[in-house]
Each structure stands twice: as C-alpha cells, then as structure tokens.
Design an enzyme around this catalytic site. Sequence first.
Site, short mmCIF file in Angstrom:
data_model
loop_
_atom_site.label_atom_id
_atom_site.label_comp_id
_atom_site.label_asym_id
_atom_site.label_seq_id
_atom_site.Cartn_x
_atom_site.Cartn_y
_atom_site.Cartn_z
CB THR A 28 -0.89 0.00 1.27
OG1 THR A 28 -1.73 -1.15 1.22
CG2 THR A 28 -1.76 1.25 1.35
N GLY A 96 2.75 4.16 7.58
CA GLY A 96 2.44 5.57 7.38
C GLY A 96 1.05 5.74 6.75
CD GLU A 103 1.40 -1.86 4.49
OE1 GLU A 103 1.20 -1.02 3.64
OE2 GLU A 103 2.08 -1.64 5.51
C1 5RP Z 1 1.45 2.00 4.21
C2 5RP Z 1 2.91 1.77 4.20
C3 5RP Z 1 3.69 2.36 3.07
O1 5RP Z 1 4.42 1.36 2.46
C4 5RP Z 1 4.62 3.41 3.59
O2 5RP Z 1 3.87 4.34 4.34
C5 5RP Z 1 5.36 4.12 2.45
O3 5RP Z 1 4.45 4.89 1.74
P1 5RP Z 1 4.84 5.70 0.45
O4 5RP Z 1 5.18 4.71 -0.61
O5 5RP Z 1 3.59 6.49 0.14
O6 5RP Z 1 6.01 6.60 0.79
O7 5RP Z 1 3.47 1.13 5.04
O8 5RP Z 1 0.84 1.50 5.36
#
Ligand code: 5RP
Length: 218
Positions: A28, A96, A103
């Site tokens: 994600t 994040g 995940e």
């Molecule tokens: C979502 C995650 C994402 O992999 C992580 O936040 C990185 O996000 P982005 O590719 O938008 O920088 O763990 O839960």
Amino acid sequence: MTQDELKKAAALAALDYIEDGSIVGVGTGSTVNHFIDGLAGMRNRIRGAVSSSEASSKRLAAHGIQVFDLNDIDSIPVYVDGADEIDGGFAMIKGGGGALTREKIVAAVSKRFVCICDASKRVLTLGRFPLPVEVIPMARSHVARELARLGGEPRLREGFVTDNGNLIVDVHGLAISDPVSTETRINQIVGVVTNGLFAERGADLLLLAGSQGVERLQ
Ligand code: 5RP
C-alpha cells in the site's frame, strides 16, 4: 529527479521479480501505486493479486487485475511494498498509510519481500519516523500509557480508522536500536493488533532509487 519519480523508478524495477502465472502480493502507498500501474502492463502474465488494503484492491481492480482473498491462497512468491524507513539489516517501519496489519499478514504468507523505496527512506537507526501501532478502540488509553513507558510519545492519529475498524497510535521519539525486541514487546501489549516494525520478518530485497539509478540490495 523528484521524490515521486524516484518512487516510480523503484516500483517499476520490482516488475523484474514477478513470476509468470503467479499471484502477486501487493502493499500500500504512493510507491506501490506506481507498482500497481506498472503491473497493469503485464496483467495477462499473472493470475492476479492479494492486496493489503482497500485502496490497493480498488486500484488493482480498476486495472482489471483480479484480487484474491488471502484465505483462498496457500503461498505467494513475491510481496512488493514500500516503507517509511528501512535500516541496514532491512528491518522497516511501515504503516504511514495505516495498512500495517494487512501488510504484515500478506508479507507473512509471501516467500520473498521486495521493498521499493526512494533513497530518503534508508536510515542507520529506525525511529525518526513515528512508529504506527494499530489499536483496538477500547484499549486506546491503556495502550498509550504502556507505549509512553517505553520512552516514546504516543499520539492518536486523528480522524483515521483502519480498514479493520481500529485506531492508529503513532509513537514519536523512539530510537529503535533492537527492532526485533521492540516489535515483540509492543505486540505483547494487550489491545495492540500489531505495530509497524517489520523486523522479525524484514525485507529480502531492497530496490532503492537514487539519483544514480536503482540499487538492488540483498
Ligand atoms: C502504508 C505503508 C507504506 O508502504 C509506507 O507508508 C510508504 O508509503 P509511500 O510509498 O507512500 O512513501 O506502510 O501503510
């Protein structure tokens, strides 16, 4: 190159690791969105995907990629996901985007975890990025008190509910010198669903995009 262009470069490099006829594990986030868009170009070569969030499922389906229920799948050869931070041992902070629990579940079923990142995500010590913790709503205050005892500053992610109907508490100010024991310790707090440390099961391959190109590290 912009950060988004670097994310795209890392994401497209991951297509090299997708096996023909396989089910692909899909993470994600904004980096993974580029991966999904790239995967669309080879959708006739894969059986489909298992997704880690409603957002990724929607994007996959919009590209005509079949999304399978994880319970109908025995094993997944490759899981592709981004990270908020990744250290030299390939332990990560993730979540994040708030999708950490699903995940972690899809990663657990997958043989190989391919992490796709721009170079800003590489760190010596995890913890500058606040550590997300998914919490059962009625345990929110209890979990926050316990997290504060670990030395961090827990903050509720305002107005956010996970795909599982739970809350996220982000823990600020942790310097995580032993990611495996911190992951285990936080998961033992009653009311925690899981936390965003992926150390017990870290990445197997890191595709790290910088100004010189995509490094393939393992
Ligand atoms: C979502 C995650 C994402 O992999 C992580 O936040 C990185 O996000 P982005 O590719 O938008 O920088 O763990 O839960």
